[in-house]
Design a protein around this motif. Structure first.
Motif, mmCIF file in Angstrom:
data_model
loop_
_atom_site.group_PDB
_atom_site.id
_atom_site.type_symbol
_atom_site.label_atom_id
_atom_site.label_comp_id
_atom_site.label_asym_id
_atom_site.label_seq_id
_atom_site.Cartn_x
_atom_site.Cartn_y
_atom_site.Cartn_z
ATOM 1 N N ASN A 130 -7.569 -34.046 10.614
ATOM 2 C CA ASN A 130 -8.230 -34.144 11.926
ATOM 3 C C ASN A 130 -7.305 -33.513 12.978
ATOM 4 N N ALA A 131 -7.760 -33.514 14.219
ATOM 5 C CA ALA A 131 -6.909 -32.974 15.292
ATOM 6 C C ALA A 131 -5.723 -33.892 15.543
ATOM 7 N N SER A 132 -5.938 -35.212 15.421
ATOM 8 C CA SER A 132 -4.843 -36.168 15.699
ATOM 9 C C SER A 132 -3.640 -35.887 14.807
ATOM 10 N N HIS A 157 -6.310 -36.721 25.548
ATOM 11 C CA HIS A 157 -6.871 -37.703 24.619
ATOM 12 C C HIS A 157 -5.711 -38.580 24.116
ATOM 13 N N ASP A 236 -4.325 -28.747 22.646
ATOM 14 C CA ASP A 236 -5.271 -29.588 21.907
ATOM 15 C C ASP A 236 -6.633 -28.901 21.969
ATOM 16 N N GLN A 239 -11.887 -30.111 21.127
ATOM 17 C CA GLN A 239 -13.242 -29.982 21.693
ATOM 18 C C GLN A 239 -13.641 -28.524 21.933
ATOM 19 N N SER A 259 -9.960 -30.096 15.599
ATOM 20 C CA SER A 259 -10.824 -30.789 14.642
ATOM 21 C C SER A 259 -11.801 -29.754 14.107
ATOM 22 N N HIS A 261 -14.394 -31.180 12.264
ATOM 23 C CA HIS A 261 -15.580 -32.049 12.072
ATOM 24 C C HIS A 261 -16.318 -32.333 13.377
ATOM 25 N N LYS A 262 -16.008 -31.594 14.435
ATOM 26 C CA LYS A 262 -16.802 -31.743 15.660
ATOM 27 C C LYS A 262 -17.754 -30.542 15.745
HETATM 28 C C1 LIG Z 1 -9.689 -33.726 23.312
HETATM 29 C C2 LIG Z 1 -9.559 -34.449 21.996
HETATM 30 N N1 LIG Z 1 -8.402 -34.365 21.316
HETATM 31 C C3 LIG Z 1 -8.233 -34.971 20.125
HETATM 32 C C4 LIG Z 1 -9.239 -35.713 19.557
HETATM 33 C C5 LIG Z 1 -9.015 -36.382 18.234
HETATM 34 O O1 LIG Z 1 -9.758 -35.697 17.271
HETATM 35 P P1 LIG Z 1 -9.762 -36.152 15.761
HETATM 36 O O2 LIG Z 1 -10.723 -37.277 15.646
HETATM 37 O O3 LIG Z 1 -10.177 -34.941 14.992
HETATM 38 O O4 LIG Z 1 -8.386 -36.578 15.404
HETATM 39 C C6 LIG Z 1 -10.472 -35.836 20.227
HETATM 40 C C7 LIG Z 1 -11.569 -36.636 19.662
HETATM 41 O O5 LIG Z 1 -12.543 -36.948 20.263
HETATM 42 C C8 LIG Z 1 -10.633 -35.173 21.466
HETATM 43 O O6 LIG Z 1 -11.774 -35.239 22.162
#
Ligand SMILES: Cc1ncc(COP(=O)(O)O)c(C=O)c1O
Length: 422
Positions: A130-132, A157, A236, A239, A259, A261-262
């Motif tokens: 994921n992005a996190s 975020h 980041d 989005q 991410s 998966h968005k």
């Molecule tokens: C701006 C932003 N950064 C990071 C994330 C985290 O994304 P992920 O769930 O893929 O880790 C989100 C998730 O909504 C997001 O909106």
């Protein structure tokens, strides 16, 4: 609707269920088209092209639901669902051979496609869950000492903030938060606000390409100014990717987390980290102190979620077949329709910019007087089966509607009429 015996979609039991979902989706009065077979559509040539209806037939959304919460989690099309399923079949039928087959597909198909989509070298990019995860890797990996300063916006975020707070308490890094208003005032205003916090001690600026509320930052301009001052830029992009074309090489930032998966509509549990090859010396590998390539710096060792990663290829092919420029135009057309409707309501305040340079095409945030945003999410789901989200942050009580290309103007009209009535 009659079953098409040739359709791959409805051959198996699983997809019989899927087909019921598709029929439900279009039986909802918003669209009325035949069930399409997988990827059997043409590139749309305008935001209102009839091919969008055929493209919409590739989704298996449950009957009675309208999905407008893509910024939280994307809705994968049937070819992605199918790819994950067949990947799990492979590792279930012949575990080790299956793993090797999927690993080959990831190396030879997914990684080159990913690199091509975002214009980077495949050696500069790793898949993450994921992005996190990518944000943690880039933030925990950058070499900083006590007293070094990092500039952040107030619109980050938590996934981007948390690893910085960790660095603050563990390494004594100084975090300097810069307030950014909603909607953005101008590109220049964002650049000036961030750069005014930069001092001789600043080592990095960390910010979103597109924020949770859909504000679009001028990444290229910020990266240009920062580079001249010897400051690293960590972005980041969770989005951003999938809403419009993103050329990461051209953006010029040092690291970019996203991410898949968005807005790319890949399976849940997929994302990536990009680190520019020439910037890798800013970082230390958490896995291998002798690391020499971006891959060896950041790629966590061990067994991976092969079926999910392999299915990223199906999502990238689907997106590529439609075209990211076309997706951007369609998303913009839909959010403009939404904004125009909202502008007619006296008690609604739109917090998203009208300027395409400062707002992403798919996400719109707004407040309605005397309407609690959190409560409104439940009201929309209970009343009309619409999935939307709240944006109660940065001092706002906003509702977030994130429309992807699969939404329609008639769905938006129903949303607007319902909003007016509550
Ligand atoms: C701006 C932003 N950064 C990071 C994330 C985290 O994304 P992920 O769930 O893929 O880790 C989100 C998730 O909504 C997001 O909106």
């Amino acid at each position: 609707m009659k079953e098409n015996p040739k359709s791959k979609l409805i051959r198996r039991d699983f997809f019989k269920k899927s087909a019921a979902g598709i029929i439900g989706f279009f039986g909802g009065g918003h669209l009325n088209i035949a069930l399409g077979s997988q990827n059997n559509f043409k590139k749309p040539i305008s935001p209102t092209d009839s091919n969008w209806s055929v493209i919409n037939s590739q989704f298996i959304l449950k009957k009675g639901i309208t999905y407008m919460n893509n910024a939280s989690l994307g809705m994968p099309p049937i070819n992605v669902v199918d790819s994950v399923r067949s990947g799990y079949e492979k590792i279930s039928k012949e575990p080790l051979h299956g793993k090797h087959k999927l690993q080959d597909r990831i190396n030879n198909n997914v990684m080159p496609l990913l690199a091509k989509t975002f214009n980077v070298n495949k050696e500069e990019i790793i898949l993450t869950r994921n992005a996190s995860e990518a944000l943690f890797l880039q933030t925990l990996g950058i070499v900083l000492k006590e007293g070094d300063e990092v500039v952040l916006s107030t619109q980050e975020h938590p996934a981007a903030l948390k690893p910085w707070v960790h660095r603050e308490s563990k390494d004594g890094v100084v975090l300097k938060y810069v307030f950014i208003p909603s909607p953005l005032v101008s590109k220049r205003d964002v650049i000036d606000r961030l750069m005014s916090a930069v001092t001789s001690k600043t080592k990095a600026i960390s910010f979103c390409h597109v924020t949770r509320g859909g504000h679009k930052y001028p990444v290229k301009e910020i990266a240009n100014v920062a580079r001249r001052k010897g400051v690293a830029t960590l972005v980041d992009g969770a989005q951003a990717v999938g809403q419009f074309p993103v050329d990461i090489k051209n953006l010029g930032c040092d690291a970019y987390s996203a991410s898949l998966h968005k807005w790319i509509l890949a399976p849940a549990g997929s994302g990536f980290l990009f680190v520019r090859n020439r910037s890798k010396n800013y970082f230390e590998s958490p896995f291998d102190l002798k690391a020499s390539t971006v891959q060896s710096y950041f790629n966590p060792p061990g067994t991976k979620d092969y079926p999910v990663r392999a299915a990223v290829g199906a999502a990238l092919n689907f997106i590529d077949k439609i075209g990211l420029e076309n997706i951007e135009k369609r998303c913009r057309y839909l959010s403009n329709h939404l904004k125009n409707g909202l502008k007619k309501m006296k008690d609604v305040k739109i917090l998203s910019s009208d300027n395409p340079k400062m707002s992403a095409p798919g996400s719109t945030i707004f407040e309605k007087s005397n309407l609690d945003a959190l409560e409104s999410v439940k009201i929309f789901e209970d009343k009309i089966g619409f999935h939307i989200d709240e944006h109660q942050r940065d001092g706002h009580n906003a509702i977030r509607v994130s429309t992807h290309f699969y939404n329609t103007t008639s769905q938006i009209d129903l949303l607007l009429a319902t909003l007016e009535s509550i």
